[in-house]
Design an enzyme around this catalytic site. Structure first.
Site, PDB file in Angstrom:
ATOM      1  N   HIS A  33       1.414   3.240  -1.766  1.00  0.00           N
ATOM      2  CA  HIS A  33       0.971   2.735  -3.062  1.00  0.00           C
ATOM      3  C   HIS A  33       1.556   3.573  -4.201  1.00  0.00           C
ATOM      4  CE1 HIS A  33      -2.549   1.391  -0.487  1.00  0.00           C
ATOM      5  NE2 HIS A  33      -2.214   0.261  -1.077  1.00  0.00           N
ATOM      6  N   LEU A 180       2.845   3.411   6.621  1.00  0.00           N
ATOM      7  CA  LEU A 180       1.593   3.824   6.006  1.00  0.00           C
ATOM      8  C   LEU A 180       0.743   2.604   5.690  1.00  0.00           C
ATOM      9  CD1 LEU A 180       2.638   6.722   3.591  1.00  0.00           C
ATOM     10  CD2 LEU A 180       2.067   6.786   6.028  1.00  0.00           C
TER      11      LEU A 180
END
Length: 274
Positions: A33, A180
């Protein structure tokens, strides 16, 4: 970093802020992110992130209630990444009345992940379009790890003539190759060590295709068998065209290998472009 939960307050805050780049999230942020937030800075004047766990995209037996909410930690990460404005609505802010108008994607919503998560991409497309209408960005970034989601949203923006450029961010991986994901935290230490097998199988298929192997079905079946032998329960391993996620046709179109498989109680997805 400014933080707003009400739609009217956000709109007022974004007035006269130049070009807006938007990165929507469900929180529980990781380095993937943050990579998107960092990339966003190059695309406009004001970087806006959102945190909202969207009930519409979860099925009745999925993990909406236990999905990690880590708001304070997320805010610290976003501030450190240079995000200008965070939109963090409550359900009452974003859905003040039942959301009876929805976005119904075409057949792409029923294949791959959509086959195993009915209604998921309807929920994703609906909330993203609503967020687009609220934030009104010129550019929006989404990670390639959710490849099918990226295609659904990119096609939605094009077909609905939204004045928004959809940018795909490369998948960020751990040192051992595991993509991830906010759901990696569900894995036990033993499962975490095993989880890298999924990306390893995808790389094996990619390398075989690059070497000239076009027996995609055999490659997919071999990967499913290898995962099953190690205790995985696989929904799909699929070689598809990047453009529309349909089965490869003649003409050597760019391909992507996608997979979804469950290790213990944790469902992991990954993909790799060929």
């Amino acid at each position: 970093m400014e933080i707003h939960s009400r739609v009217d307050d956000l709109r007022l805050a974004l007035k006269d802020r130049g070009s807006i780049v938007f990165v929507p999230t469900m929180g529980n942020l990781h380095a993937g992110h943050i990579s998107l937030m960092t990339q966003a800075r190059a695309h406009g004047d004001t970087v806006v992130a959102s945190i909202f766990v969207n009930r519409l995209q979860f099925g009745p037996n999925e993990d909406f209630d236990k999905y990690p909410r880590t708001f304070e930690d997320d805010c610290a990460k976003l501030h450190a990444a240079g995000v200008d404005v965070l939109f963090a609505p409550t359900e009452a802010d974003l859905y003040p009345e039942p959301q009876e108008y929805t976005v119904e994607p075409p057949d792409i919503q029923h294949i791959l992940d959509g086959e195993f998560r009915p209604g998921h991409f309807r929920g994703v497309a609906t909330v993203v379009l609503k967020l687009f209408n609220i934030v009104q960005p010129q550019v929006a970034l989404f990670g390639k790890k959710d490849y099918q989601q990226l295609m659904v949203l990119r096609n939605m923006a094009r077909q609905l003539a939204l004045p928004i450029e959809i940018v795909g961010g490369e998948t960020v991986r751990a040192e051992d190759g595991l993509a991830l994901s906010s759901r990696n935290g569900y894995l036990s230490p033993t499962e975490r060590a095993e989880a890298v097998r999924l990306s390893r199988e995808l790389r094996r298929i990619r390398d075989a295709i690059r070497a000239g192997n076009t027996d995609y079905a055999a490659l997919e079946q071999a990967a499913v068998a290898a995962l099953a032998e190690a205790g995985w329960k696989t929904d799909y391993v699929a070689v598809r065209q990047q453009s529309d996620l349909k089965s490869p046709k003649a003409g050597n179109p760019p391909l992507v290998v996608l997979a979804a498989s469950r290790l213990g109680s944790t469902r992991l997805i990954d993909n790799i472009e060929v």
